[in-house]
Enzyme design. Structure first.
Site, PDB file in Angstrom:
ATOM      1  N   ARG A  52      -2.420  -5.383  -8.562  1.00 25.50           N
ATOM      2  CA  ARG A  52      -1.287  -6.277  -8.302  1.00 25.50           C
ATOM      3  C   ARG A  52      -1.152  -7.358  -9.346  1.00 25.50           C
ATOM      4  O   ARG A  52      -0.073  -7.718  -9.763  1.00 25.50           O
ATOM      5  CB  ARG A  52      -1.444  -6.918  -6.917  1.00 25.50           C
ATOM      6  CG  ARG A  52      -1.328  -5.913  -5.778  1.00 25.50           C
ATOM      7  CD  ARG A  52      -1.914  -6.463  -4.516  1.00 25.50           C
ATOM      8  NE  ARG A  52      -3.319  -6.816  -4.716  1.00 25.50           N
ATOM      9  CZ  ARG A  52      -4.042  -7.529  -3.876  1.00 25.50           C
ATOM     10  NH1 ARG A  52      -3.492  -7.989  -2.782  1.00 25.50           N
ATOM     11  NH2 ARG A  52      -5.312  -7.784  -4.121  1.00 25.50           N
ATOM     12  N   HIS A  92       0.839  -1.201   0.000  1.00 25.01           N
ATOM     13  CA  HIS A  92       0.000   0.000   0.000  1.00 25.01           C
ATOM     14  C   HIS A  92       0.878   1.258   0.000  1.00 25.01           C
ATOM     15  O   HIS A  92       0.601   2.218  -0.713  1.00 25.01           O
ATOM     16  CB  HIS A  92      -0.883   0.049   1.256  1.00 25.01           C
ATOM     17  CG  HIS A  92      -1.940  -1.012   1.349  1.00 25.01           C
ATOM     18  ND1 HIS A  92      -2.076  -1.830   2.440  1.00 25.01           N
ATOM     19  CD2 HIS A  92      -2.918  -1.395   0.489  1.00 25.01           C
ATOM     20  CE1 HIS A  92      -3.105  -2.660   2.258  1.00 25.01           C
ATOM     21  NE2 HIS A  92      -3.621  -2.426   1.081  1.00 25.01           N
ATOM     22  N   SER A 116      -3.534  -7.844   2.800  1.00 31.44           N
ATOM     23  CA  SER A 116      -3.649  -7.681   4.252  1.00 31.44           C
ATOM     24  C   SER A 116      -4.045  -8.987   4.919  1.00 31.44           C
ATOM     25  O   SER A 116      -3.554  -9.317   6.005  1.00 31.44           O
ATOM     26  CB  SER A 116      -4.666  -6.591   4.580  1.00 31.44           C
ATOM     27  OG  SER A 116      -4.222  -5.366   4.070  1.00 31.44           O
ATOM     28  N   LYS A 133     -16.227  -6.191   5.316  1.00 31.36           N
ATOM     29  CA  LYS A 133     -15.300  -7.156   5.891  1.00 31.36           C
ATOM     30  C   LYS A 133     -15.454  -7.081   7.412  1.00 31.36           C
ATOM     31  O   LYS A 133     -16.101  -6.198   7.928  1.00 31.36           O
ATOM     32  CB  LYS A 133     -13.870  -6.802   5.495  1.00 31.36           C
ATOM     33  CG  LYS A 133     -13.657  -6.775   3.978  1.00 31.36           C
ATOM     34  CD  LYS A 133     -12.220  -6.486   3.619  1.00 31.36           C
ATOM     35  CE  LYS A 133     -12.006  -6.616   2.118  1.00 31.36           C
ATOM     36  NZ  LYS A 133     -10.622  -6.375   1.708  1.00 31.36           N
TER      37      LYS A 133
HETATM   38  N1  COA Z   1      -0.346  -4.017  -1.348  1.00 30.07           N
HETATM   39  C1  COA Z   1      -0.815  -4.945  -0.514  1.00 30.07           C
HETATM   40  N2  COA Z   1      -2.092  -5.323  -0.486  1.00 30.07           N
HETATM   41  C2  COA Z   1      -2.923  -4.725  -1.330  1.00 30.07           C
HETATM   42  C3  COA Z   1      -2.503  -3.752  -2.237  1.00 30.07           C
HETATM   43  C4  COA Z   1      -1.151  -3.406  -2.230  1.00 30.07           C
HETATM   44  N3  COA Z   1      -0.652  -2.499  -3.063  1.00 30.07           N
HETATM   45  N4  COA Z   1      -3.565  -3.350  -2.953  1.00 30.07           N
HETATM   46  C5  COA Z   1      -4.605  -4.041  -2.513  1.00 30.07           C
HETATM   47  N5  COA Z   1      -4.219  -4.882  -1.540  1.00 30.07           N
HETATM   48  C6  COA Z   1      -5.039  -5.851  -0.819  1.00 30.07           C
HETATM   49  C7  COA Z   1      -5.678  -5.291   0.379  1.00 30.07           C
HETATM   50  O1  COA Z   1      -4.843  -5.367   1.508  1.00 30.07           O
HETATM   51  C8  COA Z   1      -6.885  -6.169   0.504  1.00 30.07           C
HETATM   52  O2  COA Z   1      -6.513  -7.384   1.064  1.00 30.07           O
HETATM   53  P1  COA Z   1      -7.544  -8.280   1.868  1.00 30.07           P
HETATM   54  O3  COA Z   1      -8.722  -8.502   0.991  1.00 30.07           O
HETATM   55  O4  COA Z   1      -6.746  -9.484   2.123  1.00 30.07           O
HETATM   56  O5  COA Z   1      -7.895  -7.512   3.120  1.00 30.07           O
HETATM   57  C9  COA Z   1      -7.271  -6.390  -0.936  1.00 30.07           C
HETATM   58  O6  COA Z   1      -6.078  -6.258  -1.663  1.00 30.07           O
HETATM   59  C10 COA Z   1      -8.208  -5.377  -1.497  1.00 30.07           C
HETATM   60  O7  COA Z   1      -8.721  -4.656  -0.522  1.00 30.07           O
HETATM   61  P2  COA Z   1      -8.543  -3.053  -0.340  1.00 30.07           P
HETATM   62  O8  COA Z   1      -7.545  -2.471  -1.241  1.00 30.07           O
HETATM   63  O9  COA Z   1      -8.462  -2.795   1.113  1.00 30.07           O
HETATM   64  O10 COA Z   1      -9.788  -2.589  -0.865  1.00 30.07           O
HETATM   65  P3  COA Z   1     -11.134  -3.132  -0.460  1.00 30.07           P
HETATM   66  O11 COA Z   1     -11.504  -3.946  -1.616  1.00 30.07           O
HETATM   67  O12 COA Z   1     -11.246  -3.762   0.855  1.00 30.07           O
HETATM   68  O13 COA Z   1     -11.823  -1.735  -0.320  1.00 30.07           O
HETATM   69  C11 COA Z   1     -13.271  -0.028  -0.937  1.00 30.07           C
HETATM   70  C12 COA Z   1     -12.723  -1.416  -1.199  1.00 30.07           C
HETATM   71  C13 COA Z   1     -13.252   0.371   0.517  1.00 30.07           C
HETATM   72  C14 COA Z   1     -12.468   0.962  -1.719  1.00 30.07           C
HETATM   73  C15 COA Z   1     -14.709  -0.119  -1.480  1.00 30.07           C
HETATM   74  O14 COA Z   1     -15.372  -1.167  -0.830  1.00 30.07           O
HETATM   75  C16 COA Z   1     -15.488   1.137  -1.285  1.00 30.07           C
HETATM   76  O15 COA Z   1     -15.317   2.075  -2.028  1.00 30.07           O
HETATM   77  N6  COA Z   1     -16.375   1.166  -0.285  1.00 30.07           N
HETATM   78  C17 COA Z   1     -17.208   2.311   0.009  1.00 30.07           C
HETATM   79  C18 COA Z   1     -18.651   2.067  -0.416  1.00 30.07           C
HETATM   80  C19 COA Z   1     -18.816   2.312  -1.874  1.00 30.07           C
HETATM   81  O16 COA Z   1     -18.642   3.393  -2.388  1.00 30.07           O
HETATM   82  N7  COA Z   1     -19.181   1.239  -2.577  1.00 30.07           N
HETATM   83  C20 COA Z   1     -19.361   1.260  -4.000  1.00 30.07           C
HETATM   84  C21 COA Z   1     -18.055   0.980  -4.684  1.00 30.07           C
HETATM   85  S1  COA Z   1     -18.348   0.700  -6.391  1.00 30.07           S
END
Ligand code: COA
Length: 159
Positions: A91, A17, A129, A41
């Site tokens: 990724r 990240h 994560s 989550k």
């Molecule tokens: N390095 C390490 N890990 C990474 C990474 C990086 N560069 N990029 C992504 N990841 C991992 C994250 O750690 C996470 O891992 P996990 O699933 O094991 O916890 C996974 O990839 C993706 O999760 P993250 O990047 O945290 O995004 P998310 O998918 O959990 O979050 C939101 C998504 C919060 C952005 C999205 O749900 C959101 O916008 N929510 C708000 C409500 C909304 O507007 N919804 C409509 C969206 S269309």
């Protein structure tokens, strides 16, 4: 002033990240790291802990990086911060479909917000994560993949 929002659950923040954040900081005057309160989550760290871990982890970054929690629709938060772009890390090909759907839905909701995908360093492309949490829980070495404060916080959580 060009402002971008880098959203995620960050449960917890990893060096992958931080790598994406550093790349975004080269392109924008300000990057708001937006910690989703509830992304469907069940986070190990509550939102205050996730924000604090991020704040400590970016202390050496330029002051152009700020951390905030958000709830509700991402595009509404982006607008409330006068930002014009959403940053997401890509990724591997497996990320693509979900990211593509999310970017198009966000565009449908708000046409003036662009999603920008950045690739982290190759050595971080396998990181997530949940994998970090799993390895930490089982006592594996995560020191090269997270900042020292995150390593300590995970050790504390898992006793
Ligand atoms: N390095 C390490 N890990 C990474 C990474 C990086 N560069 N990029 C992504 N990841 C991992 C994250 O750690 C996470 O891992 P996990 O699933 O094991 O916890 C996974 O990839 C993706 O999760 P993250 O990047 O945290 O995004 P998310 O998918 O959990 O979050 C939101 C998504 C919060 C952005 C999205 O749900 C959101 O916008 N929510 C708000 C409500 C909304 O507007 N919804 C409509 C969206 S269309």
């Amino acid at each position: 002033m060009k402002i971008a929002v880098y959203p995620g659950t960050f449960d917890p923040v990893t060096k992958g990240h931080l790598d994406v954040l550093q790349r975004a900081l080269r392109m924008f005057d300000k990057v708001i790291v937006a910690v989703a309160v509830n992304a469907g989550k069940s986070p190990l760290f509550n939102v205050e802990e996730r924000v604090q871990l991020l704040q400590e982890a970016i202390v050496h970054e330029k002051s152009a990086a700020v951390v905030m929690a958000f709830d509700g629709l991402l595009v509404d938060f982006v607008q409330s911060q006068n930002a014009s772009a959403i940053i997401r890390g890509l990724r591997a090909v497996s990320d693509f479909e979900y990211e593509f759907q999310m970017a198009l839905m966000n565009r449908k909701l708000r046409q003036d917000v662009e999603t920008i995908f950045l690739m982290p360093r190759e050595s971080y492309t396998y990181l997530s994560s949940s994998m970090i949490r799993e390895v930490a829980r089982l006592g594996g070495d995560i020191a090269s993949l997270v900042t020292p404060n995150v390593e300590a916080a995970l050790k504390k959580k898992y006793g």
